[in-house]
Enzyme design. Structure first.
Site, PDB file in Angstrom:
ATOM      1  N   ASP A  72      44.412  35.532 -40.126  1.00 49.96           N
ATOM      2  CA  ASP A  72      45.016  36.151 -38.938  1.00 49.96           C
ATOM      3  C   ASP A  72      46.421  35.615 -38.665  1.00 49.96           C
ATOM      4  O   ASP A  72      47.225  36.244 -37.980  1.00 49.96           O
ATOM      5  CB  ASP A  72      44.132  35.937 -37.700  1.00 49.96           C
ATOM      6  N   GLU A  88      41.628  37.700 -20.478  1.00 54.78           N
ATOM      7  CA  GLU A  88      41.255  36.283 -20.446  1.00 54.78           C
ATOM      8  C   GLU A  88      41.538  35.617 -19.109  1.00 54.78           C
ATOM      9  O   GLU A  88      40.841  34.672 -18.714  1.00 54.78           O
ATOM     10  CB  GLU A  88      41.982  35.518 -21.563  1.00 54.78           C
ATOM     11  N   SER A  91      32.382  36.971 -32.741  1.00 52.60           N
ATOM     12  CA  SER A  91      33.136  35.910 -33.412  1.00 52.60           C
ATOM     13  C   SER A  91      32.874  34.536 -32.807  1.00 52.60           C
ATOM     14  O   SER A  91      32.783  33.548 -33.522  1.00 52.60           O
ATOM     15  CB  SER A  91      34.637  36.209 -33.341  1.00 52.60           C
TER      16      SER A  91
END
Lengths: 271, 314
Positions: free
Chosen positions: B114, B55, B34
Protein backbone atom coordinates in the site's frame (compact mmCIF):
# COMPACT_ATOMS: atom_id res chain seq x y z
CA UNK A 1 -48.29 26.58 33.00
CA UNK A 2 -48.03 30.35 32.92
CA UNK A 3 -46.61 30.30 36.41
CA UNK A 4 -43.96 27.80 35.31
CA UNK A 5 -43.04 29.96 32.32
CA UNK A 6 -42.57 32.93 34.62
CA UNK A 7 -40.38 30.85 36.87
CA UNK A 8 -38.27 29.67 33.93
CA UNK A 9 -37.91 33.25 32.70
CA UNK A 10 -36.67 34.25 36.14
CA UNK A 11 -34.13 31.39 36.12
CA UNK A 12 -32.94 32.41 32.64
CA UNK A 13 -32.52 35.98 33.87
CA UNK A 14 -30.50 34.76 36.84
CA UNK A 15 -28.31 32.59 34.61
CA UNK A 16 -27.63 35.61 32.38
CA UNK A 17 -26.70 37.71 35.43
CA UNK A 18 -24.36 34.96 36.59
CA UNK A 19 -22.70 34.76 33.17
CA UNK A 20 -21.96 38.50 33.25
CA UNK A 21 -20.65 38.34 36.81
CA UNK A 22 -18.45 35.31 36.08
CA UNK A 23 -16.88 36.82 32.99
CA UNK A 24 -16.35 40.17 34.65
CA UNK A 25 -14.60 38.47 37.53
CA UNK A 26 -12.42 36.25 35.30
CA UNK A 27 -11.86 38.99 32.71
CA UNK A 28 -11.86 36.18 30.19
CA UNK A 29 -14.40 33.99 28.41
CA UNK A 30 -17.18 34.03 25.82
CA UNK A 31 -20.28 36.10 26.59
CA UNK A 32 -21.99 36.20 23.16
CA UNK A 33 -22.50 32.48 22.61
CA UNK A 34 -23.20 31.90 26.29
CA UNK A 35 -26.06 34.39 26.33
CA UNK A 36 -27.59 33.02 23.12
CA UNK A 37 -27.94 29.52 24.65
CA UNK A 38 -29.62 30.46 27.94
CA UNK A 39 -33.25 29.60 27.12
CA UNK A 40 -32.23 26.24 25.65
CA UNK A 41 -30.23 25.34 28.77
CA UNK A 42 -32.91 26.62 31.10
CA UNK A 43 -35.59 24.55 29.40
CA UNK A 44 -33.42 21.44 29.35
CA UNK A 45 -32.30 21.53 32.97
CA UNK A 46 -35.39 23.01 34.61
CA UNK A 47 -38.12 21.43 32.57
CA UNK A 48 -37.00 18.49 30.51
CA UNK A 49 -33.99 16.63 31.72
CA UNK A 50 -34.07 13.85 34.28
CA UNK A 51 -31.04 14.66 36.43
CA UNK A 52 -30.17 14.46 40.11
CA UNK A 53 -27.75 17.11 41.39
CA UNK A 54 -27.12 14.96 44.49
CA UNK A 55 -26.12 12.04 42.26
CA UNK A 56 -24.55 13.55 39.16
CA UNK A 57 -23.41 10.16 37.78
CA UNK A 58 -26.86 8.57 38.21
CA UNK A 59 -26.95 5.90 35.52
CA UNK A 60 -30.54 6.63 34.46
CA UNK A 61 -30.02 10.37 33.97
CA UNK A 62 -30.50 12.24 30.73
CA UNK A 63 -27.18 13.37 29.27
CA UNK A 64 -26.10 16.74 27.94
CA UNK A 65 -23.09 17.45 25.72
CA UNK A 66 -22.04 21.03 25.09
CA UNK A 67 -20.51 20.80 21.62
CA UNK A 68 -19.85 24.54 21.64
CA UNK A 69 -17.73 24.20 24.76
CA UNK A 70 -16.87 27.89 24.87
CA UNK A 71 -20.42 28.52 26.12
CA UNK A 72 -19.24 26.87 29.35
CA UNK A 73 -20.22 29.90 31.47
CA UNK A 74 -23.87 29.35 30.49
CA UNK A 75 -23.67 25.64 31.34
CA UNK A 76 -21.85 26.28 34.63
CA UNK A 77 -24.35 28.95 35.67
CA UNK A 78 -27.20 26.55 34.82
CA UNK A 79 -25.66 23.66 36.78
CA UNK A 80 -25.02 25.89 39.80
CA UNK A 81 -28.59 27.17 39.66
CA UNK A 82 -29.76 23.54 39.53
CA UNK A 83 -27.68 22.74 42.63
CA UNK A 84 -24.82 20.65 41.23
CA UNK A 85 -22.29 22.85 43.07
CA UNK A 86 -22.35 26.07 45.12
CA UNK A 87 -23.20 29.30 43.26
CA UNK A 88 -20.23 31.06 44.91
CA UNK A 89 -17.92 28.79 42.98
CA UNK A 90 -19.03 30.42 39.72
CA UNK A 91 -16.71 33.32 40.42
CA UNK A 92 -13.69 30.99 40.24
CA UNK A 93 -14.25 30.53 36.48
CA UNK A 94 -10.99 30.22 34.52
CA UNK A 95 -8.86 30.81 37.61
CA UNK A 96 -6.02 28.60 38.73
CA UNK A 97 -7.10 25.53 40.73
CA UNK A 98 -10.77 26.05 39.83
CA UNK A 99 -13.12 23.22 38.88
CA UNK A 100 -14.62 25.65 36.36
CA UNK A 101 -12.26 25.36 33.45
CA UNK A 102 -12.41 27.57 30.36
CA UNK A 103 -14.19 24.69 28.65
CA UNK A 104 -16.20 21.92 30.38
CA UNK A 105 -14.14 19.26 32.15
CA UNK A 106 -16.13 16.17 33.14
CA UNK A 107 -13.42 14.99 35.52
CA UNK A 108 -13.41 18.18 37.54
CA UNK A 109 -16.96 19.45 37.80
CA UNK A 110 -20.06 17.48 38.81
CA UNK A 111 -22.84 17.55 36.22
CA UNK A 112 -20.60 17.65 33.16
CA UNK A 113 -21.32 14.57 31.05
CA UNK A 114 -18.55 15.13 28.50
CA UNK A 115 -15.39 17.20 28.30
CA UNK A 116 -15.65 19.43 25.26
CA UNK A 117 -14.13 22.56 23.83
CA UNK A 118 -12.54 21.55 20.58
CA UNK A 119 -15.40 22.27 18.21
CA UNK A 120 -17.06 19.46 16.31
CA UNK A 121 -16.32 16.66 18.78
CA UNK A 122 -19.36 16.83 21.05
CA UNK A 123 -21.93 15.31 18.71
CA UNK A 124 -19.79 12.19 18.26
CA UNK A 125 -19.72 11.65 22.02
CA UNK A 126 -23.49 12.12 22.08
CA UNK A 127 -23.77 9.44 19.37
CA UNK A 128 -21.74 7.09 21.57
CA UNK A 129 -24.05 7.81 24.50
CA UNK A 130 -27.05 7.18 22.29
CA UNK A 131 -25.66 3.81 21.17
CA UNK A 132 -24.97 2.86 24.79
CA UNK A 133 -28.51 3.80 25.81
CA UNK A 134 -29.97 1.64 23.04
CA UNK A 135 -27.65 -1.25 23.85
CA UNK A 136 -28.70 -1.19 27.50
CA UNK A 137 -32.40 -0.66 26.71
CA UNK A 138 -32.42 2.49 28.81
CA UNK A 139 -34.91 5.22 28.20
CA UNK A 140 -32.62 8.13 29.04
CA UNK A 141 -32.24 10.82 26.40
CA UNK A 142 -29.16 12.58 25.11
CA UNK A 143 -29.09 16.27 24.29
CA UNK A 144 -26.31 18.08 22.47
CA UNK A 145 -25.90 21.78 21.85
CA UNK A 146 -23.91 22.85 18.80
CA UNK A 147 -23.06 26.24 17.42
CA UNK A 148 -23.83 27.23 13.84
CA UNK A 149 -20.16 28.06 13.39
CA UNK A 150 -19.28 24.72 14.96
CA UNK A 151 -21.09 22.72 12.30
CA UNK A 152 -18.49 23.91 9.80
CA UNK A 153 -16.37 21.10 11.31
CA UNK A 154 -16.46 17.98 9.14
CA UNK A 155 -16.67 15.66 12.12
CA UNK A 156 -20.15 17.00 12.88
CA UNK A 157 -21.37 15.53 9.60
CA UNK A 158 -19.68 12.20 10.24
CA UNK A 159 -21.61 12.07 13.51
CA UNK A 160 -24.80 13.28 11.83
CA UNK A 161 -24.54 10.41 9.34
CA UNK A 162 -23.89 7.88 12.10
CA UNK A 163 -26.78 9.06 14.30
CA UNK A 164 -29.22 8.58 11.43
CA UNK A 165 -27.65 5.27 10.41
CA UNK A 166 -28.08 3.89 13.91
CA UNK A 167 -31.59 5.37 14.22
CA UNK A 168 -30.78 7.22 17.43
CA UNK A 169 -34.21 8.58 18.32
CA UNK A 170 -32.90 9.07 21.86
CA UNK A 171 -30.67 11.88 20.60
CA UNK A 172 -31.72 15.50 20.17
CA UNK A 173 -29.25 18.10 18.98
CA UNK A 174 -29.79 21.84 19.16
CA UNK A 175 -28.05 24.21 16.81
CA UNK A 176 -27.70 27.56 18.54
CA UNK A 177 -27.90 29.53 15.32
CA UNK A 178 -26.82 33.00 16.36
CA UNK A 179 -25.29 33.73 12.97
CA UNK A 180 -21.90 34.94 14.17
CA UNK A 181 -18.48 33.37 14.61
CA UNK A 182 -15.13 34.81 15.66
CA UNK A 183 -14.10 36.30 12.35
CA UNK A 184 -17.53 37.68 11.49
CA UNK A 185 -20.98 36.65 10.29
CA UNK A 186 -21.09 32.93 9.40
CA UNK A 187 -22.40 33.92 5.97
CA UNK A 188 -19.13 35.75 5.31
CA UNK A 189 -16.67 33.39 7.03
CA UNK A 190 -17.97 30.02 5.81
CA UNK A 191 -21.68 29.67 5.39
CA UNK A 192 -23.18 26.61 7.08
CA UNK A 193 -26.63 27.61 5.80
CA UNK A 194 -29.17 26.37 5.09
CA UNK A 195 -28.88 24.18 8.20
CA UNK A 196 -32.25 22.43 8.39
CA UNK A 197 -32.19 20.88 4.89
CA UNK A 198 -28.69 19.55 5.50
CA UNK A 199 -29.80 17.59 8.58
CA UNK A 200 -32.99 16.54 6.81
CA UNK A 201 -30.93 15.19 3.91
CA UNK A 202 -28.90 13.13 6.39
CA UNK A 203 -32.13 11.57 7.63
CA UNK A 204 -32.85 13.57 10.76
CA UNK A 205 -36.16 14.92 11.94
CA UNK A 206 -35.88 18.70 11.86
CA UNK A 207 -37.50 21.43 13.94
CA UNK A 208 -36.93 25.12 13.36
CA UNK A 209 -37.78 27.46 16.22
CA UNK A 210 -37.12 30.76 17.95
CA UNK A 211 -34.36 29.75 20.35
CA UNK A 212 -35.37 32.35 22.92
CA UNK A 213 -38.98 31.19 23.15
CA UNK A 214 -39.38 28.85 26.11
CA UNK A 215 -42.70 27.66 24.65
CA UNK A 216 -41.22 26.83 21.27
CA UNK A 217 -38.22 25.03 22.77
CA UNK A 218 -40.46 22.86 24.95
CA UNK A 219 -42.83 22.11 22.10
CA UNK A 220 -39.96 21.10 19.81
CA UNK A 221 -38.50 18.79 22.47
CA UNK A 222 -41.93 17.25 23.01
CA UNK A 223 -42.21 16.51 19.29
CA UNK A 224 -38.66 15.08 19.22
CA UNK A 225 -39.64 12.57 21.90
CA UNK A 226 -42.47 11.30 19.70
CA UNK A 227 -40.26 10.70 16.66
CA UNK A 228 -39.25 7.07 16.20
CA UNK A 229 -36.08 5.76 14.53
CA UNK A 230 -34.67 9.20 13.76
CA UNK A 231 -32.56 11.66 15.70
CA UNK A 232 -33.94 15.19 15.93
CA UNK A 233 -32.19 18.48 15.33
CA UNK A 234 -33.75 21.64 16.67
CA UNK A 235 -32.38 24.56 14.70
CA UNK A 236 -32.83 27.46 17.09
CA UNK A 237 -32.63 30.97 15.73
CA UNK A 238 -30.94 32.98 18.44
CA UNK A 239 -29.33 36.33 19.07
CA UNK A 240 -25.70 36.33 20.06
CA UNK A 241 -25.33 38.32 23.28
CA UNK A 242 -29.10 38.08 23.93
CA UNK A 243 -30.34 40.17 26.85
CA UNK A 244 -27.54 42.72 26.96
CA UNK A 245 -28.30 45.49 24.49
CA UNK A 246 -24.76 46.46 23.62
CA UNK A 247 -23.68 42.82 23.15
CA UNK A 248 -26.57 41.72 20.94
CA UNK A 249 -25.51 40.74 17.41
CA UNK A 250 -22.04 42.16 17.95
CA UNK A 251 -19.19 39.94 16.72
CA UNK A 252 -16.81 41.70 19.08
CA UNK A 253 -18.54 40.09 22.06
CA UNK A 254 -17.69 36.55 21.00
CA UNK A 255 -14.74 36.18 23.29
CA UNK A 256 -14.27 39.38 25.28
CA UNK A 257 -15.16 39.93 28.91
CA UNK A 258 -17.00 43.08 29.94
CA UNK A 259 -15.33 45.80 32.03
CA UNK A 260 -16.75 46.65 35.50
CA UNK A 261 -18.61 49.57 33.96
CA UNK A 262 -20.06 47.48 31.15
CA UNK A 263 -21.01 44.77 33.61
CA UNK A 264 -22.96 47.30 35.68
CA UNK A 265 -24.89 48.39 32.62
CA UNK A 266 -25.51 44.78 31.58
CA UNK A 267 -26.77 43.80 35.03
CA UNK A 268 -29.03 46.86 35.11
CA UNK A 269 -30.68 45.53 31.95
CA UNK A 270 -31.04 42.03 33.38
CA UNK A 271 -33.63 42.70 36.06
CA UNK B 1 9.07 -21.37 13.71
CA UNK B 2 5.35 -20.84 14.11
CA UNK B 3 4.12 -17.47 12.91
CA UNK B 4 1.06 -15.32 13.56
CA UNK B 5 0.10 -11.71 12.87
CA UNK B 6 -0.64 -9.67 15.99
CA UNK B 7 -3.89 -8.52 14.37
CA UNK B 8 -5.06 -12.13 14.19
CA UNK B 9 -4.34 -12.51 17.88
CA UNK B 10 -6.34 -9.34 18.50
CA UNK B 11 -9.37 -10.76 16.70
CA UNK B 12 -9.11 -13.90 18.81
CA UNK B 13 -8.73 -11.95 22.04
CA UNK B 14 -11.76 -9.78 21.26
CA UNK B 15 -13.97 -12.86 21.00
CA UNK B 16 -12.73 -14.04 24.40
CA UNK B 17 -13.40 -10.59 25.86
CA UNK B 18 -16.84 -10.52 24.34
CA UNK B 19 -17.68 -13.76 26.11
CA UNK B 20 -16.22 -12.60 29.42
CA UNK B 21 -17.59 -9.10 29.64
CA UNK B 22 -20.86 -7.83 28.20
CA UNK B 23 -19.64 -4.23 28.48
CA UNK B 24 -17.01 -4.76 25.81
CA UNK B 25 -18.03 -3.16 22.52
CA UNK B 26 -16.04 -2.87 19.32
CA UNK B 27 -15.96 -0.09 16.72
CA UNK B 28 -14.30 -0.09 13.36
CA UNK B 29 -14.07 2.23 10.37
CA UNK B 30 -14.81 -0.04 7.41
CA UNK B 31 -11.73 -2.18 7.96
CA UNK B 32 -13.16 -4.98 10.09
CA UNK B 33 -11.85 -7.69 7.78
CA UNK B 34 -8.34 -6.25 7.94
CA UNK B 35 -8.16 -5.30 11.61
CA UNK B 36 -9.83 -8.64 12.48
CA UNK B 37 -12.60 -7.02 14.52
CA UNK B 38 -14.82 -9.02 12.16
CA UNK B 39 -14.28 -11.99 14.49
CA UNK B 40 -16.08 -10.06 17.24
CA UNK B 41 -18.71 -8.82 14.80
CA UNK B 42 -19.59 -12.40 13.84
CA UNK B 43 -20.12 -13.46 17.45
CA UNK B 44 -21.58 -10.27 18.91
CA UNK B 45 -23.17 -8.26 16.09
CA UNK B 46 -25.26 -6.16 18.50
CA UNK B 47 -22.09 -4.93 20.24
CA UNK B 48 -20.20 -4.14 17.05
CA UNK B 49 -20.47 -0.72 15.44
CA UNK B 50 -19.12 -0.01 12.01
CA UNK B 51 -18.69 3.74 11.88
CA UNK B 52 -17.87 3.84 8.20
CA UNK B 53 -14.92 5.70 6.75
CA UNK B 54 -15.01 8.37 9.44
CA UNK B 55 -12.21 8.00 11.96
CA UNK B 56 -12.81 11.24 13.83
CA UNK B 57 -16.34 10.14 14.63
CA UNK B 58 -15.07 6.64 15.39
CA UNK B 59 -12.97 7.99 18.24
CA UNK B 60 -15.60 10.46 19.45
CA UNK B 61 -18.30 7.80 19.47
CA UNK B 62 -16.00 5.45 21.37
CA UNK B 63 -15.54 8.23 23.93
CA UNK B 64 -19.30 8.59 24.34
CA UNK B 65 -19.69 4.83 24.82
CA UNK B 66 -16.93 4.86 27.42
CA UNK B 67 -18.58 7.79 29.20
CA UNK B 68 -21.66 5.56 29.42
CA UNK B 69 -19.82 2.67 31.10
CA UNK B 70 -18.90 0.60 28.05
CA UNK B 71 -15.39 -0.69 27.30
CA UNK B 72 -14.93 0.25 23.66
CA UNK B 73 -12.16 -1.14 21.48
CA UNK B 74 -11.77 1.23 18.53
CA UNK B 75 -9.91 -0.13 15.55
CA UNK B 76 -8.68 1.01 12.19
CA UNK B 77 -5.26 1.25 10.56
CA UNK B 78 -2.63 2.91 12.74
CA UNK B 79 -2.08 5.70 10.23
CA UNK B 80 -5.72 6.82 10.44
CA UNK B 81 -6.27 6.13 14.13
CA UNK B 82 -3.36 8.21 15.32
CA UNK B 83 -3.06 10.66 12.44
CA UNK B 84 -6.52 11.41 11.14
CA UNK B 85 -8.11 11.29 14.57
CA UNK B 86 -5.22 12.53 16.68
CA UNK B 87 -7.02 15.50 18.14
CA UNK B 88 -10.16 13.48 18.83
CA UNK B 89 -8.01 11.01 20.77
CA UNK B 90 -6.36 13.88 22.61
CA UNK B 91 -9.42 15.88 23.56
CA UNK B 92 -12.25 13.35 23.67
CA UNK B 93 -10.36 10.33 25.04
CA UNK B 94 -7.02 11.11 26.70
CA UNK B 95 -7.91 14.40 28.37
CA UNK B 96 -11.11 13.09 30.03
CA UNK B 97 -9.29 9.78 30.75
CA UNK B 98 -12.06 7.78 29.11
CA UNK B 99 -11.84 4.02 28.99
CA UNK B 100 -11.23 3.63 25.27
CA UNK B 101 -8.81 1.03 23.94
CA UNK B 102 -7.43 2.06 20.58
CA UNK B 103 -6.20 -1.08 18.86
CA UNK B 104 -4.68 -0.07 15.56
CA UNK B 105 -3.43 -2.51 12.98
CA UNK B 106 -1.22 -2.28 9.88
CA UNK B 107 1.38 -0.22 11.73
CA UNK B 108 4.84 0.36 10.36
CA UNK B 109 6.47 -0.38 7.02
CA UNK B 110 5.16 -3.96 6.88
CA UNK B 111 1.84 -2.69 5.56
CA UNK B 112 3.90 -3.28 2.46
CA UNK B 113 2.46 -2.74 -0.99
CA UNK B 114 0.00 0.00 0.00
CA UNK B 115 2.99 2.29 0.35
CA UNK B 116 4.02 5.31 2.37
CA UNK B 117 0.53 6.85 2.64
CA UNK B 118 -0.55 3.84 4.71
CA UNK B 119 2.63 3.16 6.65
CA UNK B 120 2.34 4.52 10.19
CA UNK B 121 5.84 5.35 11.36
CA UNK B 122 4.93 8.16 13.77
CA UNK B 123 2.07 6.56 15.70
CA UNK B 124 4.12 5.56 18.75
CA UNK B 125 5.42 9.12 19.01
CA UNK B 126 1.95 10.62 18.62
CA UNK B 127 0.39 8.43 21.29
CA UNK B 128 3.35 8.48 23.66
CA UNK B 129 3.27 12.25 23.92
CA UNK B 130 -0.33 12.32 25.20
CA UNK B 131 -0.75 12.60 28.97
CA UNK B 132 -2.76 9.72 30.48
CA UNK B 133 -2.26 7.54 27.39
CA UNK B 134 -0.61 4.13 27.64
CA UNK B 135 1.20 2.62 24.67
CA UNK B 136 1.77 -1.07 23.99
CA UNK B 137 3.59 -2.64 21.04
CA UNK B 138 3.25 -6.43 21.28
CA UNK B 139 6.04 -8.58 19.90
CA UNK B 140 4.04 -11.61 18.86
CA UNK B 141 0.60 -13.14 18.76
CA UNK B 142 0.78 -14.48 22.29
CA UNK B 143 1.74 -11.14 23.74
CA UNK B 144 -0.85 -9.31 21.65
CA UNK B 145 -3.61 -11.52 22.99
CA UNK B 146 -2.44 -11.25 26.59
CA UNK B 147 -2.07 -7.47 26.31
CA UNK B 148 -5.56 -7.05 24.88
CA UNK B 149 -7.06 -9.14 27.67
CA UNK B 150 -5.02 -7.24 30.26
CA UNK B 151 -5.95 -3.73 29.16
CA UNK B 152 -9.66 -4.58 29.22
CA UNK B 153 -9.26 -4.99 32.98
CA UNK B 154 -7.77 -1.55 33.58
CA UNK B 155 -9.43 1.85 33.45
CA UNK B 156 -8.30 4.53 31.02
CA UNK B 157 -7.07 5.04 27.48
CA UNK B 158 -4.60 2.63 25.88
CA UNK B 159 -3.03 2.47 22.42
CA UNK B 160 -2.16 -1.00 21.17
CA UNK B 161 -0.08 -1.23 18.00
CA UNK B 162 -0.74 -4.24 15.81
CA UNK B 163 0.83 -5.46 12.60
CA UNK B 164 -0.38 -6.84 9.31
CA UNK B 165 2.33 -9.42 8.68
CA UNK B 166 2.86 -12.76 10.33
CA UNK B 167 5.68 -12.67 12.87
CA UNK B 168 7.43 -15.52 14.71
CA UNK B 169 5.87 -16.66 17.98
CA UNK B 170 8.35 -15.85 20.74
CA UNK B 171 6.42 -16.57 23.88
CA UNK B 172 4.86 -19.70 25.30
CA UNK B 173 1.13 -19.81 26.03
CA UNK B 174 1.72 -19.26 29.76
CA UNK B 175 3.40 -15.87 29.19
CA UNK B 176 1.92 -13.13 31.33
CA UNK B 177 1.91 -9.59 29.98
CA UNK B 178 2.41 -6.87 32.57
CA UNK B 179 1.98 -3.20 31.71
CA UNK B 180 5.06 -1.17 32.61
CA UNK B 181 7.30 -4.24 32.73
CA UNK B 182 9.96 -5.05 30.20
CA UNK B 183 10.49 -8.70 29.42
CA UNK B 184 14.05 -10.02 29.30
CA UNK B 185 14.03 -12.75 26.68
CA UNK B 186 17.74 -13.46 26.69
CA UNK B 187 20.35 -12.56 29.29
CA UNK B 188 23.63 -10.99 28.22
CA UNK B 189 26.41 -8.76 29.55
CA UNK B 190 28.17 -7.06 26.61
CA UNK B 191 25.40 -5.17 24.89
CA UNK B 192 21.65 -4.70 25.41
CA UNK B 193 19.21 -4.95 22.50
CA UNK B 194 15.95 -3.20 23.41
CA UNK B 195 13.23 -3.85 20.86
CA UNK B 196 9.49 -3.75 20.37
CA UNK B 197 7.00 -5.26 17.95
CA UNK B 198 8.34 -7.21 15.01
CA UNK B 199 11.89 -6.11 15.85
CA UNK B 200 12.01 -8.33 18.93
CA UNK B 201 12.34 -11.43 16.78
CA UNK B 202 15.00 -9.65 14.73
CA UNK B 203 16.89 -8.70 17.89
CA UNK B 204 16.88 -12.34 18.97
CA UNK B 205 18.36 -13.35 15.61
CA UNK B 206 20.98 -10.62 15.95
CA UNK B 207 21.85 -11.88 19.42
CA UNK B 208 22.40 -15.39 18.03
CA UNK B 209 24.78 -14.02 15.40
CA UNK B 210 26.63 -11.93 17.98
CA UNK B 211 26.96 -14.97 20.24
CA UNK B 212 28.83 -16.78 17.46
CA UNK B 213 31.46 -14.08 17.79
CA UNK B 214 31.58 -14.33 21.54
CA UNK B 215 29.47 -11.23 22.14
CA UNK B 216 26.87 -11.71 24.82
CA UNK B 217 23.74 -9.65 24.04
CA UNK B 218 20.82 -9.11 26.37
CA UNK B 219 17.52 -8.99 24.49
CA UNK B 220 14.68 -7.11 26.09
CA UNK B 221 11.15 -6.78 24.77
CA UNK B 222 9.95 -3.24 25.52
CA UNK B 223 6.31 -3.87 24.59
CA UNK B 224 5.18 -1.44 27.25
CA UNK B 225 6.47 1.78 25.70
CA UNK B 226 4.45 3.86 28.11
CA UNK B 227 4.76 3.40 30.97
CA UNK B 228 8.34 2.42 30.18
CA UNK B 229 10.19 0.06 32.49
CA UNK B 230 12.91 2.54 33.50
CA UNK B 231 14.49 0.14 35.95
CA UNK B 232 15.02 -2.45 33.21
CA UNK B 233 16.55 0.18 30.91
CA UNK B 234 18.85 1.51 33.62
CA UNK B 235 19.88 -2.00 34.68
CA UNK B 236 20.61 -2.97 31.08
CA UNK B 237 22.74 0.14 30.62
CA UNK B 238 24.59 -0.40 33.91
CA UNK B 239 25.22 -4.09 33.24
CA UNK B 240 26.25 -3.83 29.59
CA UNK B 241 27.33 -0.21 29.02
CA UNK B 242 26.03 -0.31 25.44
CA UNK B 243 22.44 -0.10 24.23
CA UNK B 244 20.78 -0.65 20.86
CA UNK B 245 17.09 0.06 20.30
CA UNK B 246 15.11 -1.44 17.43
CA UNK B 247 11.64 -0.47 16.28
CA UNK B 248 9.51 -0.43 13.14
CA UNK B 249 8.98 3.31 13.51
CA UNK B 250 10.76 6.57 12.88
CA UNK B 251 13.83 6.73 15.11
CA UNK B 252 12.42 10.10 16.21
CA UNK B 253 9.82 9.91 18.96
CA UNK B 254 9.42 6.18 19.43
CA UNK B 255 11.11 3.51 21.53
CA UNK B 256 14.60 4.81 20.73
CA UNK B 257 13.68 8.27 21.94
CA UNK B 258 11.99 6.91 25.07
CA UNK B 259 15.08 4.87 25.93
CA UNK B 260 17.39 7.82 25.13
CA UNK B 261 15.43 9.95 27.59
CA UNK B 262 15.94 7.42 30.37
CA UNK B 263 19.61 6.88 29.57
CA UNK B 264 20.32 10.61 29.29
CA UNK B 265 18.85 11.28 32.69
CA UNK B 266 20.26 8.24 34.47
CA UNK B 267 23.10 6.33 32.83
CA UNK B 268 24.39 8.04 29.70
CA UNK B 269 25.94 5.09 27.89
CA UNK B 270 26.49 4.81 24.12
CA UNK B 271 23.19 4.23 22.29
CA UNK B 272 22.41 3.31 18.69
CA UNK B 273 18.87 3.48 17.34
CA UNK B 274 17.68 1.10 14.66
CA UNK B 275 14.49 2.23 12.96
CA UNK B 276 13.20 4.22 10.01
CA UNK B 277 15.72 7.04 9.58
CA UNK B 278 13.30 9.97 9.43
CA UNK B 279 12.11 9.16 5.94
CA UNK B 280 8.87 7.97 4.37
CA UNK B 281 8.59 4.40 3.11
CA UNK B 282 7.35 3.15 -0.25
CA UNK B 283 5.46 0.24 -1.83
CA UNK B 284 7.06 -3.18 -1.73
CA UNK B 285 7.01 -6.55 -0.06
CA UNK B 286 7.34 -6.23 3.72
CA UNK B 287 10.63 -8.11 3.81
CA UNK B 288 12.09 -6.01 0.98
CA UNK B 289 11.07 -2.85 2.82
CA UNK B 290 12.62 -3.99 6.08
CA UNK B 291 15.88 -4.69 4.28
CA UNK B 292 15.91 -1.45 2.30
CA UNK B 293 15.06 0.73 5.31
CA UNK B 294 17.47 -0.95 7.68
CA UNK B 295 15.19 -2.93 9.95
CA UNK B 296 16.61 -6.46 10.01
CA UNK B 297 18.68 -8.59 12.36
CA UNK B 298 21.73 -7.70 10.31
CA UNK B 299 21.15 -3.99 10.94
CA UNK B 300 20.77 -4.60 14.66
CA UNK B 301 23.96 -6.63 14.61
CA UNK B 302 25.83 -3.79 12.85
CA UNK B 303 24.43 -1.28 15.33
CA UNK B 304 25.73 -3.53 18.10
CA UNK B 305 29.24 -3.40 16.63
CA UNK B 306 29.04 0.40 16.41
CA UNK B 307 27.87 0.79 19.97
CA UNK B 308 30.49 -1.68 21.23
CA UNK B 309 33.22 0.35 19.49
CA UNK B 310 31.93 3.49 21.14
CA UNK B 311 31.83 1.72 24.48
CA UNK B 312 35.52 0.88 24.12
CA UNK B 313 36.24 4.56 23.33
CA UNK B 314 34.46 5.85 26.42
Amino acid sequence: MEQQQEKLKEIARQIRRNIIEMLTESQSGHPGGSLSAVEILTTLYFREMKVDPANPRWSERDRFVLGKGHAAPALFATLAEKGFFPREELLTLRKINSRLQGHPDMKKLPGIDMSTGSLGQGLSAAVGMGLAGKLDNKDYRIYALLGDGEIEEGQVWEATMAAAHYKLDNLTAFVDSNGLQIDGPCTEVMSPYPIAPKFAAFGWHVEEIDGHSLEEISAAIARAKEIKDKPTVIVARTIKGKGVSFMENEVGWHGNAPSEEQAKQALAELV
Amino acid sequence: MEKMATRDAYGKALVKLGEQNSNVVVLDADLAKSTKTIEFKKKFPERFFDMGIAEQNLMGTAAGLAASGKIPFASTFAIFATGRAFEQIRNSIAYPHLNVKIAASHAGLTVGEDGASHQAIADIALMRVLPQMKVIVPADGIEAEKAVLAVAEMDGPVYIRLGRSKVPIIYAEDYQFELGKASIIKEGQDVALLACGIMVAEALKAAEELAKEGISARVINMASIKPLDKEAVVAAARDTGAVVTAEEHNIIGGLGSAVAEVLGENVPVPLERVGVSDTFGESGKPQDLLEKYGLTAKHIQEAAYRVLNRKRDV
